[in-house]
Design an enzyme around this catalytic site. Sequence first.
Site, PDB file in Angstrom:
ATOM      1  N   ASP A   1     -13.303   5.987   0.423  1.00 30.91           N
ATOM      2  CA  ASP A   1     -13.795   5.703   1.516  1.00 30.91           C
ATOM      3  C   ASP A   1     -15.081   6.675   2.052  1.00 30.91           C
ATOM      4  O   ASP A   1     -15.853   6.299   2.793  1.00 30.91           O
ATOM      5  CB  ASP A   1     -13.174   5.324   2.613  1.00 30.91           C
ATOM      6  CG  ASP A   1     -12.396   3.945   2.189  1.00 30.91           C
ATOM      7  OD1 ASP A   1     -12.841   3.319   1.153  1.00 30.91           O
ATOM      8  OD2 ASP A   1     -11.402   3.469   2.774  1.00 30.91           O
TER       9      ASP A   1
ATOM     10  N   ARG B   1       0.810  -1.314   0.012  1.00 29.68           N
ATOM     11  CA  ARG B   1       0.007  -0.087   0.142  1.00 29.68           C
ATOM     12  C   ARG B   1       0.833   1.245  -0.126  1.00 29.68           C
ATOM     13  O   ARG B   1       0.516   2.215  -0.487  1.00 29.68           O
ATOM     14  CB  ARG B   1      -0.984  -0.151   1.076  1.00 29.68           C
ATOM     15  CG  ARG B   1      -1.799   1.250   1.395  1.00 29.68           C
ATOM     16  CD  ARG B   1      -2.815   1.002   2.627  1.00 29.68           C
ATOM     17  NE  ARG B   1      -3.829   0.005   2.402  1.00 29.68           N
ATOM     18  CZ  ARG B   1      -4.940   0.441   2.069  1.00 29.68           C
ATOM     19  NH1 ARG B   1      -5.101   1.497   1.456  1.00 29.68           N
ATOM     20  NH2 ARG B   1      -5.876  -0.590   1.882  1.00 29.68           N
TER      21      ARG B   1
ATOM     22  N   TYR C   1       0.284 -13.909  -0.005  1.00 33.54           N
ATOM     23  CA  TYR C   1       0.864 -13.415  -1.232  1.00 33.54           C
ATOM     24  C   TYR C   1       2.040 -12.875  -1.158  1.00 33.54           C
ATOM     25  O   TYR C   1       2.280 -12.030  -0.111  1.00 33.54           O
ATOM     26  CB  TYR C   1       0.058 -12.731  -2.224  1.00 33.54           C
ATOM     27  CG  TYR C   1      -0.796 -11.524  -1.639  1.00 33.54           C
ATOM     28  CD1 TYR C   1      -0.130 -10.187  -1.917  1.00 33.54           C
ATOM     29  CD2 TYR C   1      -1.864 -11.335  -1.109  1.00 33.54           C
ATOM     30  CE1 TYR C   1      -0.449  -9.026  -1.388  1.00 33.54           C
ATOM     31  CE2 TYR C   1      -2.406 -10.159  -0.764  1.00 33.54           C
ATOM     32  CZ  TYR C   1      -1.938  -9.036  -1.029  1.00 33.54           C
ATOM     33  OH  TYR C   1      -2.263  -7.685  -0.505  1.00 33.54           O
TER      34      TYR C   1
END
Length: 421
Positions: free
Chosen positions: A296, A111, A219
């Site tokens: 958001d 991120r 992952y």
Amino acid sequence: MGTSPSTRTDVIVIGGGIGGLSAALALTRRGLRVRVYEQAPAFGEVGAGLQLAPNCTRILDHYGLLEEATALGVLPETMVMKDSVDAGELTRLDLRDVERRYGHPYLVIHRSDLHGILLRACDRAGVELLTDAHCTRYENIDGAARVRFTDGSVDEAEVVIAADGLHSVARELLVGDEPVNSAYVAYRGAVPFETVTGNDIHEKDVVVYVGPRCHFVQYPLRGGETFNQVAVFESPKALAGEGDWGTPDELDAAFAGTCDQVQKGLPLMWRDRWWRMYDRDPITTWVTGRIALLGDAAHPPLQYMAQGAIMAIEDGWVLGEHVAAQRAQRTEDGSGVDWDRVLAAYEAVRPEHCRRVVTTARAWGELWHLEGVRRLQRNALLRGRGVHDYAFVDWIFGPTALTPEDEPEMFRPIPLDSAPL
């Protein structure tokens, strides 16, 4: 990056996260002057990995950022879903075939790396980037909008984009709702890859183990140097209404019956912090006057679709495309953008798409966390799915719709009771 505004700008963006920065970049690329305010002392992101489906990498490519993102991330080969109790494979997506089908890759990236890519792109493009600015009030004024900050300062622009997150102040202008507590909590942990080499992991895949009231995701990140893990579970303390919920003892209890692969990963989770999972009920109105919600602030989802950051990036891209379509020449008085048309076009297409994602994410979470007979029915249905069956992702992985007419049809849910047991 400055610390105070200079001259009048065309657009103010409140919030310097992934959504705010990508919107600022989209609008700056269309010739607008954009100022971003971030309340933290510095721009940055916390957390770990993000999955970016083709509907996002397509936009990053449009911005000329895909090569940098690929260099900092990983292009996994397969997405695999397994049962967390017996580790049996349920279904998979061939992500190399996904790239062939949709024209852009499926990428996983840290991120903070994606945030850094967008921040550097904004800096290069001439976005004005300001920190230590906590916006407490939004107001519409004649043909413009105004924002006020805790230090008493005020700024105005033709449009204000509120990318101020789950606890958005701007959203209060449109609806008096509150975040919805799912009672689920997420633990994360990104560790050096050599830490997990003996843990029966998939080196080149995204793997999710779905279990009763829990799931576990793994992952690789950062070119395979790092391994990302996420553990999500329903908190008994949250269900009981207790304030201190999601604690490490609940983490261990929730995964007590899971397979060896999950058990080996659990000790590597960060145990000094956890993320409680909230979303909000969808709303259809995102615009009031010259103030528009984005990311958001408009549509916080639960993460089961891995589309939260992507929806925010799509929001900004759609705004930028409509600005390009509704812009005349800049004048001494302003940008020349017909904002009424731009914001109407934005609101005509994005709320419905994001409503679908938010509600599907809730349903996906329920599907992942089934127990008893319904778990067995789910497993049977998933095992019957063909690896090249794209019925459940075509509506999301394809090109981002600019108009309601562009929005593809949703998938048709398969009743669990139809499973052959």
